[in-house]
Design a protein around this motif. Structure first.
Motif, PDB file in Angstrom:
ATOM      1  N   LYS A   1       9.235  12.709   1.303  1.00 58.00           N
ATOM      2  CA  LYS A   1       7.927  13.638   1.063  1.00 58.00           C
ATOM      3  C   LYS A   1       6.733  13.191   0.867  1.00 58.00           C
ATOM      4  N   MET A   2       6.974  12.301  -0.066  1.00 59.84           N
ATOM      5  CA  MET A   2       5.715  11.691  -0.503  1.00 59.84           C
ATOM      6  C   MET A   2       5.178  10.702   0.488  1.00 59.84           C
ATOM      7  N   ILE A   3       6.116  10.196   1.338  1.00 63.01           N
ATOM      8  CA  ILE A   3       5.516   9.434   2.737  1.00 63.01           C
ATOM      9  C   ILE A   3       4.594  10.353   3.440  1.00 63.01           C
ATOM     10  N   GLN A   4       5.045  11.435   3.871  1.00 61.13           N
ATOM     11  CA  GLN A   4       4.295  12.619   4.427  1.00 61.13           C
ATOM     12  C   GLN A   4       3.022  12.891   3.595  1.00 61.13           C
TER      13      GLN A   4
ATOM     14  N   PHE B   1       9.137  -3.938   5.666  1.00 67.86           N
ATOM     15  CA  PHE B   1       7.959  -4.358   6.265  1.00 67.86           C
ATOM     16  C   PHE B   1       7.745  -6.000   5.694  1.00 67.86           C
ATOM     17  N   GLN B   2       8.189  -6.234   4.607  1.00 66.66           N
ATOM     18  CA  GLN B   2       8.073  -7.660   4.217  1.00 66.66           C
ATOM     19  C   GLN B   2       7.656  -8.676   4.889  1.00 66.66           C
TER      20      GLN B   2
ATOM     21  N   GLN C   1       0.753  -1.345   0.025  1.00 67.74           N
ATOM     22  CA  GLN C   1       0.098  -0.040   0.004  1.00 67.74           C
ATOM     23  C   GLN C   1       0.817   1.294   0.051  1.00 67.74           C
ATOM     24  N   LEU C   2       1.800   1.311   0.915  1.00 67.49           N
ATOM     25  CA  LEU C   2       2.860   2.401   0.896  1.00 67.49           C
ATOM     26  C   LEU C   2       3.385   2.699  -0.512  1.00 67.49           C
ATOM     27  N   GLU C   3       4.145   1.398  -1.014  1.00 69.76           N
ATOM     28  CA  GLU C   3       4.751   1.704  -2.304  1.00 69.76           C
ATOM     29  C   GLU C   3       3.963   2.090  -3.409  1.00 69.76           C
TER      30      GLU C   3
ATOM     31  N   GLU D   1      14.758   6.829  -6.411  1.00 68.89           N
ATOM     32  CA  GLU D   1      13.577   6.724  -5.510  1.00 68.89           C
ATOM     33  C   GLU D   1      13.108   5.313  -5.750  1.00 68.89           C
ATOM     34  N   GLU D   2      13.368   4.559  -6.675  1.00 70.39           N
ATOM     35  CA  GLU D   2      12.980   3.090  -6.626  1.00 70.39           C
ATOM     36  C   GLU D   2      13.586   2.202  -5.922  1.00 70.39           C
ATOM     37  N   GLU D   3      15.117   2.719  -5.690  1.00 73.34           N
ATOM     38  CA  GLU D   3      15.622   1.774  -4.900  1.00 73.34           C
ATOM     39  C   GLU D   3      15.412   1.964  -3.405  1.00 73.34           C
ATOM     40  N   ALA D   4      15.415   3.251  -3.131  1.00 74.33           N
ATOM     41  CA  ALA D   4      14.808   3.704  -1.442  1.00 74.33           C
ATOM     42  C   ALA D   4      13.532   3.048  -1.302  1.00 74.33           C
ATOM     43  N   LEU D   5      12.504   3.138  -2.311  1.00 75.96           N
ATOM     44  CA  LEU D   5      11.248   2.620  -1.882  1.00 75.96           C
ATOM     45  C   LEU D   5      11.316   1.005  -1.724  1.00 75.96           C
ATOM     46  N   GLU D   6      11.981   0.594  -2.525  1.00 75.77           N
ATOM     47  CA  GLU D   6      12.380  -1.167  -2.322  1.00 75.77           C
ATOM     48  C   GLU D   6      12.781  -1.440  -0.889  1.00 75.77           C
ATOM     49  N   LYS D   7      13.624  -0.545  -0.472  1.00 78.93           N
ATOM     50  CA  LYS D   7      14.140  -0.813   0.872  1.00 78.93           C
ATOM     51  C   LYS D   7      13.126  -0.942   1.869  1.00 78.93           C
ATOM     52  N   VAL D   8      12.131   0.236   1.923  1.00 77.87           N
ATOM     53  CA  VAL D   8      11.069   0.345   2.659  1.00 77.87           C
ATOM     54  C   VAL D   8      10.256  -0.888   2.742  1.00 77.87           C
ATOM     55  N   VAL D   9       9.747  -1.100   1.385  1.00 77.08           N
ATOM     56  CA  VAL D   9       8.807  -2.303   1.153  1.00 77.08           C
ATOM     57  C   VAL D   9       9.537  -3.476   1.835  1.00 77.08           C
ATOM     58  N   GLU D  10      11.045  -3.642   1.732  1.00 75.03           N
ATOM     59  CA  GLU D  10      11.493  -4.911   2.087  1.00 75.03           C
ATOM     60  C   GLU D  10      11.412  -4.930   3.851  1.00 75.03           C
TER      61      GLU D  10
END
Length: 252
Positions: A221-224, A176-177, A146-148, A165-174
């Motif tokens: 910023k987009m998470i905010q 929570f995985q 959902q966040l991704e 941005e793609e790499e940073a977002l992937e790390k966040v998804v991982e």
């Protein structure tokens, strides 16, 4: 009956017996009163705001004290049945209000519909913190997806979705995985005033605290914006609550 209550009753019966045989009744009654207080201690500094029966403190300590200025829930209604997923608390540096004077004397209803206002809030210098408490159990991977999706879509809209941005977002998804969001698990997003980063902390009963730092400013910023993005925010009740509180503060 718990041990403290049992001790309190034993003290009471003992004192009653002593009172029957001692002239110093006043002293014994005073002692009884003090013992009663010690066996039923009252919490100090634990004033809370209840958000769907989940307690949120009025203030939390980060680099400086942050105040609870908005709260709400995420939910969905299916065939007239409301399913609640999380409770949300928005903690802000009170000095942020000084950056929003352009909207002075606007009503909460007006602010809730004004995406420029929330853009200014997100961009304003000042520490911010989001405290998310799980109501309905889900897999961490579901939350991560959902966040991704929400963050990626917002980045694409402003043509900022690049490899970094793609790499940073992937790390966040991982991050929570492999987690499981039990009821009352807590996710905290901390946005320092001194850098365009975010720290995400996850805590659940019986598990060690885990955390990750997001260093890509566009993703941060987009998470905010996912939580504080006005009419596009994930929780309309949180946006409305925050708008009403800030409208009150801006009217002073």
């Amino acid at each position: 009956m718990d041990r403290e209550q049992d001790m309190g009753l034993n003290i009471s019966f003992t004192l009653i017996s002593l009172c029957d045989s001692s002239p110093n009744v006043s002293f014994l009654l005073l002692l009884h009163h003090l013992c009663s207080l010690s066996s039923n201690p009252q919490p100090v500094g634990t004033e809370m705001v209840m958000v769907d029966e989940i307690p949120f403190p009025h203030q939390i300590e980060k680099a400086k004290p942050l105040c609870l200025l908005g709260h709400g829930i995420t939910d969905i209604v299916i065939h007239f049945l409301q399913i609640k997923f999380t409770a949300i608390g928005v903690y802000l540096d009170p000095e942020i209000v000084g950056h929003l004077q352009q909207w002075k004397n606007k009503s909460g209803e007006e602010l809730a519909k004004d995406d420029d206002f929330f853009e200014a809030l997100i961009s304003a210098d000042g520490e911010k913190c989001l405290r998310i408490v799980v109501i309905k159990e889900i897999k961490g991977s579901q939350y991560g997806v959902q966040l991704e999706s929400a963050v990626r879509d917002r980045l694409v809209d402003v043509d900022q979705y690049e490899e970094e941005e793609e790499e940073a977002l992937e790390k966040v998804v991982e991050f929570f995985q492999c987690k499981y969001f039990k009821k009352d698990s807590v996710i905290v997003f901390h946005f320092p005033a001194t850098s365009p980063t975010a720290e995400i902390v996850f805590t659940a009963e019986g598990k060690e605290e885990s955390k990750i730092t997001v260093e890509n400013a566009n993703v941060v910023k987009m998470i905010q914006k996912w939580y504080l993005g006005g009419t596009r925010g994930v929780s309309p009740t949180t946006i409305s609550s925050l708008a009403n509180t800030l409208a009150t503060k801006l009217s002073k």
